[in-house]
Design a protein around this motif. Sequence first.
Motif, PDB file in Angstrom:
ATOM      1  N   ASP A 236       7.164  -5.470   9.061  1.00  0.00           N
ATOM      2  CA  ASP A 236       7.296  -4.395  10.056  1.00  0.00           C
ATOM      3  C   ASP A 236       8.597  -4.625  10.823  1.00  0.00           C
ATOM      4  OD1 ASP A 236       6.870  -2.241  11.721  1.00  0.00           O
ATOM      5  OD2 ASP A 236       5.439  -3.294  13.017  1.00  0.00           O
ATOM      6  N   GLY A 237       9.673  -4.022  10.339  1.00  0.00           N
ATOM      7  CA  GLY A 237      10.965  -4.238  10.977  1.00  0.00           C
ATOM      8  C   GLY A 237      11.415  -5.671  10.840  1.00  0.00           C
ATOM      9  N   ASN A 238      11.670  -6.318  11.956  1.00  0.00           N
ATOM     10  CA  ASN A 238      12.109  -7.716  11.957  1.00  0.00           C
ATOM     11  C   ASN A 238      10.951  -8.694  12.078  1.00  0.00           C
ATOM     12  OD1 ASN A 238      14.881  -7.057  11.792  1.00  0.00           O
ATOM     13  ND2 ASN A 238      14.945  -6.681  14.007  1.00  0.00           N
ATOM     14  N   ASP A 239       9.727  -8.178  11.920  1.00  0.00           N
ATOM     15  CA  ASP A 239       8.526  -9.000  12.064  1.00  0.00           C
ATOM     16  C   ASP A 239       7.647  -8.894  10.819  1.00  0.00           C
ATOM     17  OD1 ASP A 239       9.289  -9.605  14.693  1.00  0.00           O
ATOM     18  OD2 ASP A 239       8.175  -7.894  15.509  1.00  0.00           O
ATOM     19  N   TYR A 240       6.655  -9.789  10.792  1.00  0.00           N
ATOM     20  CA  TYR A 240       5.517  -9.648   9.878  1.00  0.00           C
ATOM     21  C   TYR A 240       4.254  -9.564  10.727  1.00  0.00           C
ATOM     22  CZ  TYR A 240       8.261 -10.724   5.709  1.00  0.00           C
ATOM     23  OH  TYR A 240       9.172 -10.682   4.687  1.00  0.00           O
ATOM     24  N   VAL A 241       3.295  -8.768  10.274  1.00  0.00           N
ATOM     25  CA  VAL A 241       2.022  -8.602  10.974  1.00  0.00           C
ATOM     26  C   VAL A 241       0.912  -9.106  10.059  1.00  0.00           C
ATOM     27  CG1 VAL A 241       0.433  -6.995  12.069  1.00  0.00           C
ATOM     28  CG2 VAL A 241       2.905  -6.630  12.265  1.00  0.00           C
ATOM     29  N   ILE A 242       0.079  -9.998  10.588  1.00  0.00           N
ATOM     30  CA  ILE A 242      -0.975 -10.661   9.804  1.00  0.00           C
ATOM     31  C   ILE A 242      -2.332 -10.176  10.264  1.00  0.00           C
ATOM     32  CG2 ILE A 242      -1.966 -12.898   9.161  1.00  0.00           C
ATOM     33  CD1 ILE A 242       1.255 -13.424  10.508  1.00  0.00           C
ATOM     34  N   ASN A 243      -3.182  -9.806   9.296  1.00  0.00           N
ATOM     35  CA  ASN A 243      -4.559  -9.412   9.562  1.00  0.00           C
ATOM     36  C   ASN A 243      -5.473 -10.046   8.524  1.00  0.00           C
ATOM     37  OD1 ASN A 243      -4.911  -7.200  11.802  1.00  0.00           O
ATOM     38  ND2 ASN A 243      -3.022  -6.644  10.716  1.00  0.00           N
ATOM     39  N   GLY A 244      -6.524 -10.702   8.994  1.00  0.00           N
ATOM     40  CA  GLY A 244      -7.476 -11.316   8.074  1.00  0.00           C
ATOM     41  C   GLY A 244      -8.287 -12.387   8.765  1.00  0.00           C
ATOM     42  N   ARG A 245      -9.182 -12.992   8.003  1.00  0.00           N
ATOM     43  CA  ARG A 245     -10.028 -14.056   8.547  1.00  0.00           C
ATOM     44  C   ARG A 245     -10.038 -15.229   7.582  1.00  0.00           C
ATOM     45  NH1 ARG A 245     -15.224 -13.988  12.336  1.00  0.00           N
ATOM     46  NH2 ARG A 245     -13.822 -12.545  13.365  1.00  0.00           N
ATOM     47  N   LYS A 246      -9.845 -16.413   8.128  1.00  0.00           N
ATOM     48  CA  LYS A 246      -9.822 -17.658   7.357  1.00  0.00           C
ATOM     49  C   LYS A 246     -10.929 -18.588   7.862  1.00  0.00           C
ATOM     50  CE  LYS A 246      -5.884 -16.773   5.136  1.00  0.00           C
ATOM     51  NZ  LYS A 246      -5.781 -16.694   3.660  1.00  0.00           N
ATOM     52  N   TRP A 247     -11.329 -19.515   7.002  1.00  0.00           N
ATOM     53  CA  TRP A 247     -12.210 -20.570   7.495  1.00  0.00           C
ATOM     54  C   TRP A 247     -11.918 -21.873   6.762  1.00  0.00           C
ATOM     55  CZ3 TRP A 247     -18.137 -19.990   6.186  1.00  0.00           C
ATOM     56  CH2 TRP A 247     -18.314 -19.868   4.812  1.00  0.00           C
ATOM     57  N   TRP A 248     -12.592 -22.943   7.210  1.00  0.00           N
ATOM     58  CA  TRP A 248     -12.276 -24.302   6.791  1.00  0.00           C
ATOM     59  C   TRP A 248     -10.808 -24.602   7.048  1.00  0.00           C
ATOM     60  CZ3 TRP A 248     -16.324 -27.022   6.896  1.00  0.00           C
ATOM     61  CH2 TRP A 248     -17.546 -26.452   6.516  1.00  0.00           C
ATOM     62  N   VAL A 249     -10.366 -24.172   8.222  1.00  0.00           N
ATOM     63  CA  VAL A 249      -9.000 -24.437   8.670  1.00  0.00           C
ATOM     64  C   VAL A 249      -9.018 -25.766   9.424  1.00  0.00           C
ATOM     65  CG1 VAL A 249      -7.000 -23.531   9.894  1.00  0.00           C
ATOM     66  CG2 VAL A 249      -8.636 -21.945   8.841  1.00  0.00           C
ATOM     67  N   THR A 250      -8.720 -26.839   8.721  1.00  0.00           N
ATOM     68  CA  THR A 250      -8.837 -28.177   9.293  1.00  0.00           C
ATOM     69  C   THR A 250      -7.795 -28.387  10.389  1.00  0.00           C
ATOM     70  OG1 THR A 250      -9.613 -29.006   7.170  1.00  0.00           O
ATOM     71  CG2 THR A 250      -8.815 -30.629   8.756  1.00  0.00           C
ATOM     72  N   GLY A 251      -8.268 -28.876  11.532  1.00  0.00           N
ATOM     73  CA  GLY A 251      -7.396 -29.182  12.657  1.00  0.00           C
ATOM     74  C   GLY A 251      -7.225 -28.050  13.644  1.00  0.00           C
ATOM     75  N   ALA A 252      -7.638 -26.833  13.282  1.00  0.00           N
ATOM     76  CA  ALA A 252      -7.396 -25.673  14.144  1.00  0.00           C
ATOM     77  C   ALA A 252      -8.029 -25.783  15.532  1.00  0.00           C
ATOM     78  CB  ALA A 252      -7.866 -24.393  13.457  1.00  0.00           C
ATOM     79  N   PRO A 253      -9.214 -26.398  15.686  1.00  0.00           N
ATOM     80  CA  PRO A 253      -9.796 -26.451  17.042  1.00  0.00           C
ATOM     81  C   PRO A 253      -9.069 -27.387  18.004  1.00  0.00           C
ATOM     82  CG  PRO A 253     -11.480 -26.789  15.340  1.00  0.00           C
ATOM     83  CD  PRO A 253     -10.147 -26.944  14.692  1.00  0.00           C
ATOM     84  N   SER A 254      -8.277 -28.312  17.481  1.00  0.00           N
ATOM     85  CA  SER A 254      -7.655 -29.327  18.334  1.00  0.00           C
ATOM     86  C   SER A 254      -6.654 -28.702  19.295  1.00  0.00           C
ATOM     87  CB  SER A 254      -6.939 -30.362  17.467  1.00  0.00           C
ATOM     88  OG  SER A 254      -6.156 -31.232  18.249  1.00  0.00           O
ATOM     89  N   GLN A 255      -6.655 -29.183  20.515  1.00  0.00           N
ATOM     90  CA  GLN A 255      -5.668 -28.739  21.496  1.00  0.00           C
ATOM     91  C   GLN A 255      -4.249 -29.154  21.104  1.00  0.00           C
ATOM     92  OE1 GLN A 255      -6.804 -30.079  25.407  1.00  0.00           O
ATOM     93  NE2 GLN A 255      -8.805 -29.078  25.344  1.00  0.00           N
ATOM     94  N   ARG A 256      -4.138 -30.136  20.254  1.00  0.00           N
ATOM     95  CA  ARG A 256      -2.824 -30.583  19.798  1.00  0.00           C
ATOM     96  C   ARG A 256      -2.285 -29.737  18.650  1.00  0.00           C
ATOM     97  NH1 ARG A 256      -2.549 -35.906  17.690  1.00  0.00           N
ATOM     98  NH2 ARG A 256      -0.321 -35.791  18.191  1.00  0.00           N
TER      99      ARG A 256
END
Length: 400
Positions: free
Chosen positions: A155-175
């Motif tokens: 989309d112009g100079n950007d990309y737009v992402i739509n979807g749902r993922k799971w088993w994303v290891t590390g995603a909950p961490s504040q780091r």
Amino acid sequence: MFAELSAHAAAIRDRLVDFMNEHVYPNERELLAPPPEDERWAPRPLAMALMAKAREAGLWNLFYNHGPEGAGLSNFEYAQLCEIFGRSLAAPELFNCNAPDVGNMELLAAYGSQEQKDQWLRPLLAGEIRSCFAMTEPAVASSDATNIETRIESDGNDYVINGRKWWVTGAPSQRCKVAIVMGKSDPSAPKHKQQSMILVPMDTPGLTVVRPLTVYGYEHAPLGHAEVDFKDVRVPARNMLLGEGRGFEIAQGRLGPGRIHHCMRFVGLAERAVESMCRRARSRSAFGSTLAEMGGVRQAIGQSRCEVEQARLVTLKAAWMMDKLGNKAARNDIAVAKIVVPSLAGAVIDRAIQLHGGAGLSHDFFLAEAFAETRFLRIGDGPDEVHREALARVELERQK
């Protein structure tokens, strides 16, 4: 086993063994204990302090050999060191050798632009942040990655992402500060050119960590796995990795080495399980004799020794092939290790749990959580069935 280690690698091994004995094993229970509810995903002071000590000891980024930030080890050498710190589920993070960061750092080093390396690879190598890898989806059979439906639309100079993922290891961490996301950028392209990978900062509007996921009840906080939703997530076009349509190319470059790293660590877990079995068998008595004097227990220990040796040898062979021929040429050996090692390690750990009785199911020993981890990998990084199918095709072609 260590006959072919260079003097450099042998010195690192000695420091690593000392560090494990002095800092990891004594603190293992605290490092792995479920944190208080309000601190589940926050960095743990003890882990951060031990990370600093590991870096000072020269035990940092042992997997990495792309530049001065790494230890300059071959895969064959790293495999033997990885087995040592793989003995504890608490240890890989302390040496900045934890999944999925290892694979993501390798990916950025191989495929990232200089700007992407400066923004994300440098802080990852320094242990200042963590990352995640978003590929698997709950709505499709992701063992066939061509099924992935998440959209990455220009989309112009950007990309737009739509979807749902799971088993994303590390995603909950504040780091965790950045996700590498695989999605479909051109549904009309040839089957393996439809997918792309893009870098998405975790604080981008529209990105939501929906919930943590458990493995046999283990949340593995403060790292863990998560389900993540992307709703009109907009990032600059410069965040695209390598170029549109090259997601499968990147995935193969990333997942191969990552699979073998898991195997290296699991050999360490299985070896430690055998040691634990022997200690338990000598120290416990039932029905007039020690467990070590019982034929069934001795059979279990003997079989476990055979399986640990098998697991170690297929892993070392794959690592050696990677060094001699490259990751792509070693892909069949990597697949063999990925199939064999988690199953063998899981069988050894399961026997150790049985020998420990009720204690083996508890948090008092490392065994229950180790079993959950090895069972997870028979599905993670591609289910065993997919790798067997690929190996069968190679064998059938070879025997024409």
